[in-house]
Write an enzyme that holds these catalytic residues in place. Structure first.
Site, PDB file in Angstrom:
ATOM      1  N   CYS A   2       0.831  -1.192   0.000  1.00 52.86           N
ATOM      2  CA  CYS A   2       0.000   0.000   0.000  1.00 52.86           C
ATOM      3  C   CYS A   2       0.868   1.245   0.000  1.00 52.86           C
ATOM      4  O   CYS A   2       2.084   1.183   0.138  1.00 52.86           O
ATOM      5  CB  CYS A   2      -0.909  -0.009   1.221  1.00 52.86           C
ATOM      6  SG  CYS A   2      -1.677  -1.600   1.544  1.00 52.86           S
ATOM      7  N   ARG A  27       2.173   1.675  -7.060  1.00 55.85           N
ATOM      8  CA  ARG A  27       2.359   0.551  -6.146  1.00 55.85           C
ATOM      9  C   ARG A  27       1.181  -0.415  -6.191  1.00 55.85           C
ATOM     10  O   ARG A  27       1.268  -1.537  -5.701  1.00 55.85           O
ATOM     11  CB  ARG A  27       2.550   1.071  -4.715  1.00 55.85           C
ATOM     12  CG  ARG A  27       3.844   1.835  -4.519  1.00 55.85           C
ATOM     13  CD  ARG A  27       3.892   2.495  -3.165  1.00 55.85           C
ATOM     14  NE  ARG A  27       3.956   1.542  -2.080  1.00 55.85           N
ATOM     15  CZ  ARG A  27       5.083   1.105  -1.529  1.00 55.85           C
ATOM     16  NH1 ARG A  27       6.241   1.523  -2.000  1.00 55.85           N
ATOM     17  NH2 ARG A  27       5.065   0.265  -0.525  1.00 55.85           N
ATOM     18  N   TRP A  74      -4.181  -1.889  -0.720  1.00 57.26           N
ATOM     19  CA  TRP A  74      -4.283  -3.102  -1.545  1.00 57.26           C
ATOM     20  C   TRP A  74      -4.817  -4.190  -0.631  1.00 57.26           C
ATOM     21  O   TRP A  74      -4.180  -4.546   0.364  1.00 57.26           O
ATOM     22  CB  TRP A  74      -2.913  -3.475  -2.109  1.00 57.26           C
ATOM     23  CG  TRP A  74      -2.929  -4.575  -3.121  1.00 57.26           C
ATOM     24  CD1 TRP A  74      -3.173  -4.476  -4.453  1.00 57.26           C
ATOM     25  CD2 TRP A  74      -2.641  -5.966  -2.880  1.00 57.26           C
ATOM     26  NE1 TRP A  74      -3.059  -5.702  -5.064  1.00 57.26           N
ATOM     27  CE2 TRP A  74      -2.741  -6.634  -4.121  1.00 57.26           C
ATOM     28  CE3 TRP A  74      -2.320  -6.703  -1.753  1.00 57.26           C
ATOM     29  CZ2 TRP A  74      -2.526  -7.992  -4.248  1.00 57.26           C
ATOM     30  CZ3 TRP A  74      -2.110  -8.074  -1.878  1.00 57.26           C
ATOM     31  CH2 TRP A  74      -2.212  -8.704  -3.122  1.00 57.26           C
ATOM     32  N   ASN A  98       0.311  -0.136   6.649  1.00 54.94           N
ATOM     33  CA  ASN A  98       0.745  -1.101   5.638  1.00 54.94           C
ATOM     34  C   ASN A  98       1.250  -2.344   6.353  1.00 54.94           C
ATOM     35  O   ASN A  98       1.812  -2.246   7.442  1.00 54.94           O
ATOM     36  CB  ASN A  98       1.888  -0.545   4.786  1.00 54.94           C
ATOM     37  CG  ASN A  98       1.417   0.486   3.792  1.00 54.94           C
ATOM     38  OD1 ASN A  98       0.228   0.719   3.627  1.00 54.94           O
ATOM     39  ND2 ASN A  98       2.364   1.128   3.122  1.00 54.94           N
ATOM     40  N   GLY A  99       1.134  -3.500   5.698  1.00 54.23           N
ATOM     41  CA  GLY A  99       1.672  -4.719   6.280  1.00 54.23           C
ATOM     42  C   GLY A  99       0.574  -5.667   6.716  1.00 54.23           C
ATOM     43  O   GLY A  99      -0.600  -5.518   6.380  1.00 54.23           O
ATOM     44  N   GLU A 482      10.718 -14.416 -18.617  1.00 53.95           N
ATOM     45  CA  GLU A 482      10.424 -13.004 -18.390  1.00 53.95           C
ATOM     46  C   GLU A 482       9.440 -12.472 -19.425  1.00 53.95           C
ATOM     47  O   GLU A 482       8.529 -11.695 -19.090  1.00 53.95           O
ATOM     48  CB  GLU A 482      11.720 -12.194 -18.419  1.00 53.95           C
ATOM     49  CG  GLU A 482      11.561 -10.694 -18.275  1.00 53.95           C
ATOM     50  CD  GLU A 482      10.950 -10.261 -16.960  1.00 53.95           C
ATOM     51  OE1 GLU A 482      10.570  -9.073 -16.857  1.00 53.95           O
ATOM     52  OE2 GLU A 482      10.824 -11.091 -16.033  1.00 53.95           O
ATOM     53  N   LYS A 486       5.788 -10.872 -18.483  1.00 54.18           N
ATOM     54  CA  LYS A 486       5.357  -9.529 -18.868  1.00 54.18           C
ATOM     55  C   LYS A 486       3.998  -9.574 -19.568  1.00 54.18           C
ATOM     56  O   LYS A 486       3.130  -8.734 -19.316  1.00 54.18           O
ATOM     57  CB  LYS A 486       6.392  -8.872 -19.791  1.00 54.18           C
ATOM     58  CG  LYS A 486       7.611  -8.362 -19.087  1.00 54.18           C
ATOM     59  CD  LYS A 486       7.290  -7.224 -18.151  1.00 54.18           C
ATOM     60  CE  LYS A 486       8.256  -7.147 -16.980  1.00 54.18           C
ATOM     61  NZ  LYS A 486       8.108  -8.198 -15.980  1.00 54.18           N
ATOM     62  N   GLU A 489       1.246 -10.386 -17.004  1.00 52.27           N
ATOM     63  CA  GLU A 489       1.093  -9.326 -16.006  1.00 52.27           C
ATOM     64  C   GLU A 489       0.224  -8.177 -16.507  1.00 52.27           C
ATOM     65  O   GLU A 489      -0.636  -7.683 -15.771  1.00 52.27           O
ATOM     66  CB  GLU A 489       2.467  -8.757 -15.620  1.00 52.27           C
ATOM     67  CG  GLU A 489       3.230  -9.556 -14.597  1.00 52.27           C
ATOM     68  CD  GLU A 489       4.543  -8.889 -14.233  1.00 52.27           C
ATOM     69  OE1 GLU A 489       4.877  -8.868 -13.045  1.00 52.27           O
ATOM     70  OE2 GLU A 489       5.236  -8.391 -15.150  1.00 52.27           O
ATOM     71  N   HIS A 505       8.202 -32.497 -23.933  1.00 54.05           N
ATOM     72  CA  HIS A 505       7.880 -33.235 -22.707  1.00 54.05           C
ATOM     73  C   HIS A 505       6.581 -32.750 -22.074  1.00 54.05           C
ATOM     74  O   HIS A 505       6.399 -32.854 -20.859  1.00 54.05           O
ATOM     75  CB  HIS A 505       9.026 -33.123 -21.703  1.00 54.05           C
ATOM     76  CG  HIS A 505      10.299 -33.752 -22.180  1.00 54.05           C
ATOM     77  ND1 HIS A 505      10.477 -35.118 -22.268  1.00 54.05           N
ATOM     78  CD2 HIS A 505      11.450 -33.192 -22.641  1.00 54.05           C
ATOM     79  CE1 HIS A 505      11.689 -35.377 -22.730  1.00 54.05           C
ATOM     80  NE2 HIS A 505      12.301 -34.220 -22.974  1.00 54.05           N
ATOM     81  N   LYS A 604       3.631  -2.847  -6.830  1.00 52.31           N
ATOM     82  CA  LYS A 604       5.026  -2.648  -7.211  1.00 52.31           C
ATOM     83  C   LYS A 604       5.986  -3.270  -6.220  1.00 52.31           C
ATOM     84  O   LYS A 604       6.937  -3.931  -6.591  1.00 52.31           O
ATOM     85  CB  LYS A 604       5.307  -1.138  -7.330  1.00 52.31           C
ATOM     86  CG  LYS A 604       6.705  -0.816  -7.841  1.00 52.31           C
ATOM     87  CD  LYS A 604       6.915  -1.351  -9.222  1.00 52.31           C
ATOM     88  CE  LYS A 604       8.299  -1.078  -9.758  1.00 52.31           C
ATOM     89  NZ  LYS A 604       8.520  -1.731 -11.051  1.00 52.31           N
TER      90      LYS A 604
END
Length: 609
Positions: A2, A27, A74, A98-99, A482, A486, A489, A505, A604
């Site tokens: 947050c 964020r 969040w 936050n947390g 990666e 992307k 995301e 496989h 973020k």
């Protein structure tokens, strides 16, 4: 995850708080709120959804007060509703947090037994009631905060106001970042530097267990025992303009185009091209230890884990040193066989990633030498580590990492050079060539970015598909991972990255006329293997998008679409293959109309486990 902001000074707090919260939107969040203190009363405004909803709610309403706090949330405990949004109130006390409070259930039951009524589903409200209870027992605001925090288990960054302590702002942290900005007779508090960068570049980073009190234009910092902590301010050399879009449609696109500079800033002053050496004095490790190392560990999450996989390949190839790459979320929950004297590299853009921090902290307890590979000056990981390797990519606002990843990769090329030369297994002439290639890759990336329209045209052909497969080998296997990350995301397309040799496989069962397969096939010692992979995909009617070296006619004739990267030393191709994949994901996402800079459900800086 947050965003937290706080202000105490002579200006009207509400507009400053809203502006600072906007600078923390990257964020990730799903609700927001502010509170200001005026004439013995605290006024709270909250709204679910984006900040514009909060702005619309308070437009036209006077919100006076020169002391205030703000928050973007969040959701972790409870849905993203107005009632669960911060700030939370308990009597005369208002708080943002936050947390995660791990023992909130037990604390809540105890508080309910004392007559407290909970308005939200959050763990954060527990903290407000807990401190309020201590104040009800006759303790002053600051002392009640100190006593209340001692009962908490978990992580927190907290900023508080109380109507019983006019003009006083109290902040505390444990496991979540919090920074105090020093202005001219005014003070700013934030969970991340960009929130206050327009007001000051003189900051103090709070450590775990520290409490900051702003009162009468002065600040004091104590620990949980009440002892004074003397802390010198740090000057942050980022400019406000580094966190602006500079005319680009999205922060992500701007940051993709900043990657040549990110590489240069990371390597500048840290290599000697004449002697083929890397200069990394801040690693905090002696030559003797490096020469006698038997293995190296890396701990990371997400995109940083992909960069660490590249680092593993480079270091094992160049420095002949075995490397274990560990996911932060798994590392500390298993018997890793870490021994005293091992070297562990924690890789994190923010330096606040909870799972990675937990891993490096466990390594420190086990007696390992921990090096933080990080982009954020003064972050928790860099302060706790024995050594640091900064990427100097500048602030990254887009949630999906691009230039920070490129900076990490550049740092690993420096580290591989440093270890190889220090251990005596990389010859000076090879080191000189390594430096030349590292610098030479920068204009080649710039060339790719200058021809962005070619990738945009490919994106226009595939953005309606629902699945994608990314294949690579060797150094480009992590790039396949990666690239797939992307895409999923920011476009919400299901995508998977695979080592190309593993396709037969299992994943080969998925290939048909509806499955785009992105193949990374630069000209290297595995090229012939990749030609066979492409033939296997085409034999099953798969759609092939190939990233190849310019001049390639073999795969170019087989693939449905081709993007050609500049010719380069095969060891340096990850720089060139990842850039077009970033652009491909970006343009597919924009065509699908998603929120590129703030994709859903993501944040973020992942500061919770």
């Amino acid at each position: 995850m947050c965003g937290i902001v706080g202000y105490a000074g002579e200006q009207q707090a509400s507009s400053l708080l809203m502006d600072s919260l906007k600078r923390l939107e990257y964020r990730g969040y799903d609700s927001a709120g502010i509170a200001t203190f005026h004439e013995k009363n605290i006024v709270v405004w909250r709204a679910s959804g984006k900040l514009v909803n909060l702005q619309n709610m308070i437009n036209g309403e006077p919100i006076p007060g020169t002391v205030g706090i703000g928050h973007t949330r969040w959701a972790t405990h409870g849905e993203p509703t107005e009632v669960n949004a911060h700030p939370h109130r308990s009597g005369h006390l208002v708080l943002v947090h936050n947390g995660i409070i791990e023992n909130y259930v037990e604390l809540k039951q105890n508080l309910v037994g004392d007559g407290y009524v909970f308005q939200s589903e959050t763990d954060s409200e527990v903290v407000a009631h807990l401190i309020h209870r201590w104040m009800g027992r006759g303790y002053l605001f600051q002392e009640a905060v100190r006593l209340g925090l001692k009962d908490l288990m978990g992580s927190y960054a907290i900023v508080m106001l109380s109507e019983d302590a006019p003009g006083v702002l109290v902040a505390a942290r444990a496991g979540c970042p919090l920074v105090v900005g020093l202005g001219d007779a005014e003070f700013f508090i934030a969970s991340d530097i960009p929130a206050i960068l327009h007001h000051t570049r003189k900051v103090i980073f709070l450590e775990d267990g520290e409490i900051c009190t702003v009162e009468n234009s002065q600040i004091s910092i104590t620990n949980l025992a009440g002892a004074i902590c003397e802390k010198a301010p740090i000057h942050i050399n980022w400019t406000p303009g580094m966190a602006e879009k500079a005319g680009y449609r999205h922060f992500m696109l701007k940051e993709i185009h900043e990657q040549p500079q990110a590489i240069l800033h990371t390597i500048m002053g840290q290599y000697n091209p004449e002697y083929g050496e890397a200069l990394l004095p801040d690693l905090g490790i002696s030559t003797g230890v490096i020469c006698n190392l038997e293995r190296l560990w890396m701990v990371a999450c997400g995109t940083s884990w992909h960069s660490a996989l590249i680092g593993k390949y480079l270091i094992e190839t160049v420095a002949k040193l075995p490397v274990h790459v560990e996911l932060g979320s798994e590392f500390r929950h298993r018997n890793s066989l870490l021994t005293k004297g091992d070297v562990v590299i924690g890789v994190s853009q923010s330096g606040e990633t909870a799972d990675t921090l937990a891993g490096t902290r466990a390594a420190i307890v086990d007696g390992a030498h921990v090096i933080a590979l990080c982009n954020s000056l003064g972050s928790t990981m860099t302060r706790e580590a024995n050594g640091v390797l900064y990427t100097h990519a500048g602030p990254e606002i887009g949630v999906a990492s691009t230039k920070a990843f490129m900076g990490q990769v550049a740092a690993f090329y420096l580290l591989a050079l440093f270890l190889g030369r220090t251990r005596g297994v990389l010859l000076p002439a090879d080191g000189v060539r390594w430096c030349r290639n590292l610098v030479g890759i920068v204009p080649q990336i710039a060339h790719i970015l200058a021809n962005e329209q070619e990738i945009e045209a490919i994106a226009a052909k595939y953005y309606r598909h629902s699945n994608a497969l990314y294949l690579g080998r060797g150094l480009n296997f992590p790039i396949a991972l990666e690239g797939a990350l992307k895409l999923k995301e920011i476009s919400y397309i299901h995508a998977e990255g695979y080592a190309a040799g593993e396709m037969k496989h299992g994943p080969i069962a998925l290939i048909d006329r509806q499955m785009p397969v992105v193949v990374l096939a630069p000209r290297d010692h595995l090229y012939d293997k990749m030609v066979s992979t492409v033939r296997e995909v085409k034999a099953r009617n798969g759609l092939v998008v190939a990233i190849v070296t310019e001049g390639d006619d073999i795969i170019g004739s087989l693939a449905d679409d081709v993007y050609r990267i500049p010719d380069a030393d095969p060891m340096f191709t990850p720089f060139l293959t990842v850039a077009p994949l970033q652009l491909l994901a970006y343009h597919i996402a924009t065509l699908r109309g998603t929120d590129v800079d703030q994709p859903r459900n993501l944040a973020k800086s992942v500061t919770v486990e």
